[in-house]
Design a protein around this motif. Structure first.
Motif, mmCIF file in Angstrom:
data_model
loop_
_atom_site.group_PDB
_atom_site.id
_atom_site.type_symbol
_atom_site.label_atom_id
_atom_site.label_comp_id
_atom_site.label_asym_id
_atom_site.label_seq_id
_atom_site.Cartn_x
_atom_site.Cartn_y
_atom_site.Cartn_z
ATOM 1 N N ARG A 7 0.840 -1.200 0.000
ATOM 2 C CA ARG A 7 0.000 0.000 0.000
ATOM 3 C C ARG A 7 0.874 1.249 0.000
ATOM 4 O O ARG A 7 0.527 2.260 -0.578
ATOM 5 C CB ARG A 7 -0.948 -0.009 1.200
ATOM 6 C CG ARG A 7 -1.950 1.135 1.123
ATOM 7 C CD ARG A 7 -2.930 1.204 2.270
ATOM 8 N NE ARG A 7 -2.267 1.175 3.550
ATOM 9 C CZ ARG A 7 -2.422 0.221 4.462
ATOM 10 N NH1 ARG A 7 -3.224 -0.774 4.241
ATOM 11 N NH2 ARG A 7 -1.779 0.277 5.602
ATOM 12 N N GLY A 8 2.001 1.212 0.706
ATOM 13 C CA GLY A 8 2.962 2.306 0.656
ATOM 14 C C GLY A 8 2.887 3.302 1.791
ATOM 15 O O GLY A 8 3.731 4.190 1.878
ATOM 16 N N SER A 9 1.893 3.187 2.671
ATOM 17 C CA SER A 9 1.798 4.112 3.802
ATOM 18 C C SER A 9 0.897 3.507 4.873
ATOM 19 O O SER A 9 0.146 2.583 4.616
ATOM 20 C CB SER A 9 1.233 5.462 3.362
ATOM 21 O OG SER A 9 -0.085 5.308 2.877
ATOM 22 N N CYS A 10 0.973 4.074 6.060
ATOM 23 C CA CYS A 10 0.148 3.622 7.183
ATOM 24 C C CYS A 10 -1.272 4.148 6.993
ATOM 25 O O CYS A 10 -1.483 5.298 6.614
ATOM 26 C CB CYS A 10 0.737 4.143 8.489
ATOM 27 S SG CYS A 10 -0.230 3.692 9.945
ATOM 28 N N CYS A 11 -2.257 3.307 7.316
ATOM 29 C CA CYS A 11 -3.657 3.724 7.204
ATOM 30 C C CYS A 11 -4.153 4.375 8.498
ATOM 31 O O CYS A 11 -5.235 4.946 8.526
ATOM 32 C CB CYS A 11 -4.547 2.541 6.841
ATOM 33 S SG CYS A 11 -4.626 1.260 8.102
ATOM 34 N N GLY A 12 -3.369 4.265 9.571
ATOM 35 C CA GLY A 12 -3.738 4.892 10.829
ATOM 36 C C GLY A 12 -4.706 4.092 11.686
ATOM 37 O O GLY A 12 -5.215 4.597 12.682
ATOM 38 N N ASN A 13 -4.960 2.834 11.325
ATOM 39 C CA ASN A 13 -5.913 2.015 12.076
ATOM 40 C C ASN A 13 -5.264 1.154 13.159
ATOM 41 O O ASN A 13 -5.934 0.338 13.762
ATOM 42 C CB ASN A 13 -6.708 1.114 11.126
ATOM 43 C CG ASN A 13 -7.689 1.912 10.306
ATOM 44 O OD1 ASN A 13 -8.269 2.879 10.771
ATOM 45 N ND2 ASN A 13 -7.870 1.515 9.049
ATOM 46 N N CYS A 39 -2.966 -1.286 12.831
ATOM 47 C CA CYS A 39 -2.908 -2.673 12.387
ATOM 48 C C CYS A 39 -1.771 -3.437 13.083
ATOM 49 O O CYS A 39 -0.700 -2.901 13.321
ATOM 50 C CB CYS A 39 -2.702 -2.751 10.878
ATOM 51 S SG CYS A 39 -4.041 -1.954 9.941
ATOM 52 N N ARG A 40 -2.041 -4.690 13.402
ATOM 53 C CA ARG A 40 -1.115 -5.537 14.149
ATOM 54 C C ARG A 40 0.251 -5.663 13.464
ATOM 55 O O ARG A 40 1.277 -5.676 14.128
ATOM 56 C CB ARG A 40 -1.735 -6.927 14.305
ATOM 57 C CG ARG A 40 -0.881 -7.884 15.122
ATOM 58 C CD ARG A 40 -1.456 -9.274 15.177
ATOM 59 N NE ARG A 40 -2.834 -9.255 15.662
ATOM 60 C CZ ARG A 40 -3.611 -10.333 15.698
ATOM 61 N NH1 ARG A 40 -3.143 -11.495 15.282
ATOM 62 N NH2 ARG A 40 -4.843 -10.247 16.129
ATOM 63 N N HIS A 41 0.268 -5.800 12.162
ATOM 64 C CA HIS A 41 1.518 -6.030 11.448
ATOM 65 C C HIS A 41 2.002 -4.812 10.667
ATOM 66 O O HIS A 41 2.745 -4.946 9.688
ATOM 67 C CB HIS A 41 1.367 -7.233 10.507
ATOM 68 C CG HIS A 41 1.017 -8.496 11.216
ATOM 69 N ND1 HIS A 41 1.876 -9.134 12.069
ATOM 70 C CD2 HIS A 41 -0.135 -9.213 11.243
ATOM 71 C CE1 HIS A 41 1.287 -10.215 12.566
ATOM 72 N NE2 HIS A 41 0.069 -10.279 12.079
ATOM 73 N N CYS A 42 1.601 -3.639 11.104
ATOM 74 C CA CYS A 42 1.987 -2.406 10.398
ATOM 75 C C CYS A 42 3.504 -2.201 10.492
ATOM 76 O O CYS A 42 4.050 -2.142 11.594
ATOM 77 C CB CYS A 42 1.265 -1.199 10.989
ATOM 78 S SG CYS A 42 1.698 0.341 10.132
ATOM 79 N N PRO A 43 4.183 -2.096 9.362
ATOM 80 C CA PRO A 43 5.629 -1.887 9.385
ATOM 81 C C PRO A 43 6.020 -0.406 9.548
ATOM 82 O O PRO A 43 7.202 -0.102 9.663
ATOM 83 C CB PRO A 43 6.065 -2.398 8.009
ATOM 84 C CG PRO A 43 4.891 -2.133 7.134
ATOM 85 C CD PRO A 43 3.678 -2.323 8.015
ATOM 86 N N TYR A 44 5.034 0.474 9.572
ATOM 87 C CA TYR A 44 5.315 1.907 9.588
ATOM 88 C C TYR A 44 5.319 2.507 10.991
ATOM 89 O O TYR A 44 5.482 3.700 11.142
ATOM 90 C CB TYR A 44 4.264 2.659 8.753
ATOM 91 C CG TYR A 44 4.221 2.194 7.324
ATOM 92 C CD1 TYR A 44 5.205 2.570 6.431
ATOM 93 C CD2 TYR A 44 3.198 1.371 6.883
ATOM 94 C CE1 TYR A 44 5.170 2.135 5.113
ATOM 95 C CE2 TYR A 44 3.153 0.934 5.573
ATOM 96 C CZ TYR A 44 4.135 1.327 4.697
ATOM 97 O OH TYR A 44 4.097 0.905 3.403
ATOM 98 N N LYS A 45 5.105 1.696 12.028
ATOM 99 C CA LYS A 45 4.947 2.187 13.405
ATOM 100 C C LYS A 45 5.915 3.284 13.766
ATOM 101 O O LYS A 45 7.063 3.244 13.639
ATOM 102 C CB LYS A 45 5.063 1.034 14.384
ATOM 103 C CG LYS A 45 3.922 0.056 14.202
ATOM 104 C CD LYS A 45 4.060 -1.093 15.147
ATOM 105 C CE LYS A 45 2.938 -2.081 14.866
ATOM 106 N NZ LYS A 45 2.988 -3.279 15.564
#
Length: 121
Positions: A107-113, A115-121
């Protein structure tokens, strides 16, 4: 258009259909992200071995990503697809879809939800 050929998996020796259909449908492997350079592949893999090989290669790549490098990652440059693959883009947990880090990287960016596996933290 060459049509579907019967091939033997170079990993598990299972026979499977490989190729585009005469009706114009693309080979099943076109649903997967383009991760392999054809010249480095041994030969075609069956759907199960190909999925595992893709998953292993993606996990290897994910292990190199940090929150600092996530925004400038190669997965975001892959062709966009609406076809999600269980085990690569997501897994099911108690009937719910849990998106994996690769899905978020594409997707290329964080959605702000959160998410458990978000690499953008």
């Amino acid at each position: 258009m060459n049509g579907i050929k019967t091939k033997e998996c170079s990993s598990c020796r299972t026979t499977f259909g490989c190729g585009d259909t005469p009706e114009g449908s693309k080979c099943w492997c076109n649903d997967f992200p383009p991760l392999f350079v054809p010249t480095t592949a041994i030969d075609c893999l069956c759907p199960a071995c190909f999925k595992k090989s893709c998953s292993d290669k993606i996990d290897e790549y994910i292990s190199t990503i940090t929150p600092e490098t996530a925004l400038d990652n190669k997965a975001a440059l892959l062709p966009k697809s609406t076809h999600l693959i269980e085990g690569i883009d997501y897994y099911l947990e108690n009937g719910n879809y849990v998106f994996k880090a690769f899905f978020h990287l594409k997707r290329g960016s964080c959605c702000g939800n959160g998410c458990r596996h978000c690499p953008y933290k």
